[in-house]
Design an enzyme around this catalytic site. Structure first.
Site, mmCIF file in Angstrom:
data_model
loop_
_atom_site.group_PDB
_atom_site.id
_atom_site.type_symbol
_atom_site.label_atom_id
_atom_site.label_comp_id
_atom_site.label_asym_id
_atom_site.label_seq_id
_atom_site.Cartn_x
_atom_site.Cartn_y
_atom_site.Cartn_z
ATOM 1 N N HIS A 121 35.154 41.302 47.950
ATOM 2 C CA HIS A 121 34.609 40.978 46.626
ATOM 3 C C HIS A 121 33.098 41.180 46.679
ATOM 4 O O HIS A 121 32.467 41.017 47.729
ATOM 5 C CB HIS A 121 34.960 39.518 46.315
ATOM 6 N N ASP A 198 35.652 34.422 53.403
ATOM 7 C CA ASP A 198 35.773 34.217 51.961
ATOM 8 C C ASP A 198 37.202 33.760 51.703
ATOM 9 O O ASP A 198 38.130 34.557 51.707
ATOM 10 C CB ASP A 198 35.468 35.528 51.229
ATOM 11 N N GLN A 201 40.743 33.390 47.763
ATOM 12 C CA GLN A 201 42.149 33.711 47.484
ATOM 13 C C GLN A 201 43.079 33.178 48.570
ATOM 14 O O GLN A 201 44.289 33.403 48.506
ATOM 15 C CB GLN A 201 42.322 35.234 47.355
ATOM 16 N N LYS A 224 40.140 28.190 41.315
ATOM 17 C CA LYS A 224 41.295 29.028 41.627
ATOM 18 C C LYS A 224 42.450 28.212 42.203
ATOM 19 O O LYS A 224 43.505 28.766 42.521
ATOM 20 C CB LYS A 224 40.892 30.139 42.599
ATOM 21 N N CYS A 361 35.484 43.092 40.515
ATOM 22 C CA CYS A 361 34.321 42.792 41.367
ATOM 23 C C CYS A 361 34.519 43.368 42.770
ATOM 24 O O CYS A 361 34.195 42.732 43.780
ATOM 25 C CB CYS A 361 34.058 41.291 41.439
#
Length: 406
Positions: A121, A198, A201, A224, A361
């Site tokens: 991302h 990261d 997700q 999220k 993104c």
């Protein structure tokens, strides 16, 4: 896992959009919120609203207890050693930028390397570009396999003794690739590099144990994972965080201030300048309670079955191109012939189906895929096979509408 009963706990999903029952397939962008989270935030504002850490009055004490209680819920959720390692931020982007500003600029020099992947991302690319420019370090990329995965052999070849930071997504927000974080972490540590993950997700969909993974930093966002927007988490190993300087100053991160110098509070508060995101943290705590009640293992199993079902159904639609590996997280990124994804998404929206369209993104990854944009259907614990069937029906209508360009 009773998906229909779970879905009933999300009031927004009961509405109609454009005359059709809503099918929400954009949870990778932001998930919907259950009643328990909405009520937890509302209750804070109705009964407790006050600043934290500052007052000795009843409301202030109650707010502080709830805010720090949420931190403990996060600690347990990711199995951090201590709440001192749990920093509340505005989200994944802020968390990664904090590392890139505070840790990277203090520890990188010319000749050092930062290693990332083309699937990242933008929030896990641009901060490292800027850190490289500021320090003279070199930015390197682990190449992707044809199916959009990372091989450990390529990771070993790219990560060298000159590598100081490895930054990688737990799960790709475009391809659904689940990266082998534990193994890549071991490779990074063998080269005396730190690893930044990261987890935007990852954390919403699977059990994350930062001690088992042995990651140095892990960042994720509340919105999220059924929590409000504007709240996120930066996990960092205590010894690293203690040697990092804050990037914002003022408010509750202060220990003592005189005219010409100041000192900072201990962890985690030295990284939480100003009035923190109190209601957001409380909402995140309520979301964690909700997810724990459902069970992360149950959610992951449900989503894997749903993603497999979606891929099988979408492959029945002539003209569909699906991107990403066979084994993936709960999303499917695709294009319908030569139809622009925005046009595909517009037709689906007319049928009450919400999907994402654009570059997500992830423009370097779009270039790697040799496309300008894609459509993405992403699933969560409240989605069903019927939602997938509605998606397929919508795409068949899009084919009829755009038949001349398929």
């Amino acid at each position: 896992m009773d998906v229909r009963a779970i879905k009933e706990q999300f009031p927004i999903l009961g509405q109609e959009v454009n005359g059709h029952p809503l099918v929400y397939l954009d949870s990778s962008a932001t998930s919907q919120k259950p009643v328990s989270v909405i009520e937890a935030v509302a209750k804070y504002y109705r009964e407790t609203n006050s600043n934290v850490h500052r007052g000795v009055h009843t409301l202030g004490t109650r707010a502080t207890d709830q805010y720090e209680g949420a931190r403990e819920k996060v600690r347990a959720f990711i199995n951090a050693k201590s709440t001192a390692e749990v920093i509340f931020t505005r989200g994944t982007t802020t968390a990664i930028n904090t590392i890139a500003w505070s840790y990277a600029r203090a520890n990188l020099k010319e000749g050092d390397e930062i290693v990332i992947t083309p699937m990242e991302h933008h929030s896990n690319i641009i901060p490292w570009q800027q850190a490289a420019k500021a320090t003279g370090a070199t930015l390197k990329y682990i190449p992707l396999q044809e199916d959009g995965t990372v091989s450990l052999e390529d990771a070993r070849e790219t990560i060298t003794p000159n590598t100081k930071i490895v930054a990688i997504a737990h799960v790709s927000n475009v391809l659904g690739t689940i990266n082998p974080i534990k193994e890549i972490t071991k490779i990074a540590h063998e080269n005396n590099a730190v690893i930044v993950v990261d987890g935007a997700q990852g954390a919403p969909h699977m059990q994350v144990d930062v001690q088992d993974l042995d990651v140095d930093f892990y960042a994720f966002s509340g919105h999220k994972m059924c929590a409000p927007t504007g709240i996120g988490v930066l996990y960092g190993k205590r010894e690293l965080l203690e040697n990092m300087e804050p990037v914002e100053f003022g408010g509750e991160m202060i220990d003592f201030v005189n005219l010409y110098d100041s000192t900072w509070k201990e962890l985690p508060w030295k990284f939480e300048a100003g009035t923190p995101i109190i209601a957001g943290a409380i909402g995140l705590g309520a979301a964690i309670d909700f997810l724990n009640e459902v069970g992360l293992d149950n959610i992951l199993e449900h989503e894997k079955k749903l993603a497999a079902y979606a891929i099988d159904k979408l492959r029945e639609v002539n003209g569909i191109t699906i991107y990403g590996p066979k084994e993936r997280a709960a999303l499917v990124t695709f294009n319908l012939g030569e139809v622009h994804p925005h046009d595909t998404a517009t037709v689906l929206d007319a049928e009450g189906i919400a999907v994402r369209a654009g570059h997500h993104c992830a423009q370097p990854l779009m270039k790697w895929l040799d496309v300008t944009a894609t459509a993405r259907a992403s699933f969560y614990l409240y989605n069903t096979e019927e939602d997938v069937d509605r998606l397929v029906e919508g795409l068949l209508k899009a084919k009829e509408y755009f038949g001349d360009v398929l």
